[in-house]
Design a protein around this motif. Structure first.
Motif, PDB file in Angstrom:
ATOM      1  N   ASP A  68      -2.459 -11.277   7.302  1.00 33.76           N
ATOM      2  CA  ASP A  68      -3.907 -10.605   7.373  1.00 33.76           C
ATOM      3  C   ASP A  68      -3.787  -9.064   7.974  1.00 33.76           C
ATOM      4  OD1 ASP A  68      -3.072 -11.290   9.876  1.00 33.76           O
ATOM      5  OD2 ASP A  68      -4.834 -12.187  10.592  1.00 33.76           O
ATOM      6  N   LEU A  69      -2.654  -8.528   7.923  1.00 29.56           N
ATOM      7  CA  LEU A  69      -2.461  -7.309   8.541  1.00 29.56           C
ATOM      8  C   LEU A  69      -2.795  -6.238   7.573  1.00 29.56           C
ATOM      9  CD1 LEU A  69      -1.343  -5.250  10.674  1.00 29.56           C
ATOM     10  CD2 LEU A  69       0.809  -5.206   9.126  1.00 29.56           C
ATOM     11  N   LYS A  70      -3.789  -5.315   7.771  1.00 32.59           N
ATOM     12  CA  LYS A  70      -4.400  -4.194   6.512  1.00 32.59           C
ATOM     13  C   LYS A  70      -3.953  -2.867   7.208  1.00 32.59           C
ATOM     14  CE  LYS A  70      -7.007  -7.600   4.623  1.00 32.59           C
ATOM     15  NZ  LYS A  70      -6.041  -8.512   3.934  1.00 32.59           N
ATOM     16  N   PRO A  71      -4.021  -1.978   6.040  1.00 30.42           N
ATOM     17  CA  PRO A  71      -3.631  -0.921   6.485  1.00 30.42           C
ATOM     18  C   PRO A  71      -4.741   0.102   7.020  1.00 30.42           C
ATOM     19  CG  PRO A  71      -3.265  -1.097   4.013  1.00 30.42           C
ATOM     20  CD  PRO A  71      -3.808  -2.276   4.714  1.00 30.42           C
ATOM     21  N   HIS A  72      -4.345   1.016   8.004  1.00 30.66           N
ATOM     22  CA  HIS A  72      -5.465   1.859   8.597  1.00 30.66           C
ATOM     23  C   HIS A  72      -6.421   2.500   7.569  1.00 30.66           C
ATOM     24  CE1 HIS A  72      -2.222   4.176   8.794  1.00 30.66           C
ATOM     25  NE2 HIS A  72      -2.955   5.454   8.758  1.00 30.66           N
ATOM     26  N   GLU A  78       2.405   6.321   1.368  1.00 33.89           N
ATOM     27  CA  GLU A  78       3.734   5.946   1.670  1.00 33.89           C
ATOM     28  C   GLU A  78       3.459   4.795   2.539  1.00 33.89           C
ATOM     29  OE1 GLU A  78       6.092   8.652   4.544  1.00 33.89           O
ATOM     30  OE2 GLU A  78       7.560   8.494   2.602  1.00 33.89           O
ATOM     31  N   GLU A  79       2.382   5.021   3.724  1.00 31.47           N
ATOM     32  CA  GLU A  79       2.118   3.960   4.651  1.00 31.47           C
ATOM     33  C   GLU A  79       1.630   2.701   4.038  1.00 31.47           C
ATOM     34  OE1 GLU A  79       0.610   6.924   8.344  1.00 31.47           O
ATOM     35  OE2 GLU A  79      -0.887   6.530   6.557  1.00 31.47           O
ATOM     36  N   LEU A  80       0.860   2.859   2.899  1.00 33.01           N
ATOM     37  CA  LEU A  80       0.404   1.649   2.162  1.00 33.01           C
ATOM     38  C   LEU A  80       1.553   0.825   1.656  1.00 33.01           C
ATOM     39  CD1 LEU A  80      -2.357   3.020  -0.084  1.00 33.01           C
ATOM     40  CD2 LEU A  80      -2.839   1.453   2.067  1.00 33.01           C
ATOM     41  N   CYS A  81       2.616   1.417   1.083  1.00 36.90           N
ATOM     42  CA  CYS A  81       3.778   0.733   0.813  1.00 36.90           C
ATOM     43  C   CYS A  81       4.376   0.100   2.029  1.00 36.90           C
ATOM     44  CB  CYS A  81       4.811   1.744   0.103  1.00 36.90           C
ATOM     45  SG  CYS A  81       6.274   1.218  -0.339  1.00 36.90           S
ATOM     46  N   LEU A  82       4.620   0.699   3.239  1.00 36.28           N
ATOM     47  CA  LEU A  82       4.954   0.007   4.565  1.00 36.28           C
ATOM     48  C   LEU A  82       4.431  -1.179   4.778  1.00 36.28           C
ATOM     49  CD1 LEU A  82       6.037   3.325   6.427  1.00 36.28           C
ATOM     50  CD2 LEU A  82       7.225   1.868   5.105  1.00 36.28           C
ATOM     51  N   TYR A  83       3.207  -1.326   4.451  1.00 32.15           N
ATOM     52  CA  TYR A  83       2.135  -2.531   4.869  1.00 32.15           C
ATOM     53  C   TYR A  83       2.662  -3.739   4.074  1.00 32.15           C
ATOM     54  CZ  TYR A  83      -0.806  -0.454   8.544  1.00 32.15           C
ATOM     55  OH  TYR A  83      -1.298   0.068   9.430  1.00 32.15           O
ATOM     56  N   GLN A  84       3.155  -3.585   2.802  1.00 33.69           N
ATOM     57  CA  GLN A  84       3.512  -4.604   1.928  1.00 33.69           C
ATOM     58  C   GLN A  84       4.660  -5.487   2.219  1.00 33.69           C
ATOM     59  OE1 GLN A  84       0.980  -5.117  -0.397  1.00 33.69           O
ATOM     60  NE2 GLN A  84      -0.100  -3.448   0.635  1.00 33.69           N
TER      61      GLN A  84
END
Length: 138
Positions: A68-72, A78-84
């Motif tokens: 359930d962790l969602k990007p800010h 790059e940050e979106l990639c790190l959330y996956q």
């Protein structure tokens, strides 16, 4: 007097369901599931993992990147990639006294749009029988 307190408490119980996180994965609709063709046998390069290894990996990954962790807001590509979760590789190895070590590492160059990303992983010591994380090394 006690029955007067029970009614408001009873009415609030359904609200608790709003805070419950669904722990089961989403399933495809039956029409989509019907289109899946299962092979007669898995390929020769298929890997067999022990239940302990899978459990340890699951516990570590759920801590490292919860489902359930969602990007800010305003997250970069790059940050979106790190959330996956798919951006990481996982390695597990049995340790002493029922401990399983799980190492989570960023796949090389997958999210690195603006240069190398350092320290995007962790190593977990997991007690599988107790279903708990003993320690984390970043």
């Amino acid at each position: 007097m006690k029955s007067g307190l029970l009614l408001p408490a009873w009415l609030l119980l359904p609200a608790c369901a709003l805070f419950h996180r669904d722990s089961r994965p989403v399933h495809a609709p039956p029409e989509e599931a019907a289109r899946v063709q299962f092979p007669l046998d898995l390929p020769e390069d298929a890997q067999t993992l022990t239940g302990s290894m899978v459990t340890a990996m699951q516990l570590a990954l759920e801590d490292f990147r919860p489902l359930d962790l969602k990007p800010h807001k305003g997250a970069t590509e790059e940050e979106l990639c790190l959330y996956q979760r798919e951006s990481y590789d996982i390695t597990a190895a049995p340790g002493p006294e029922g401990v399983t070590f799980v190492q989570i590492t960023l796949k090389p160059q997958l999210c690195e749009k603006q240069g190398p990303i350092m320290d995007m992983g962790a190593t977990y010591a997991v007690d599988v029988k107790g279903r708990r994380i003993l320690a984390i090394q970043h």
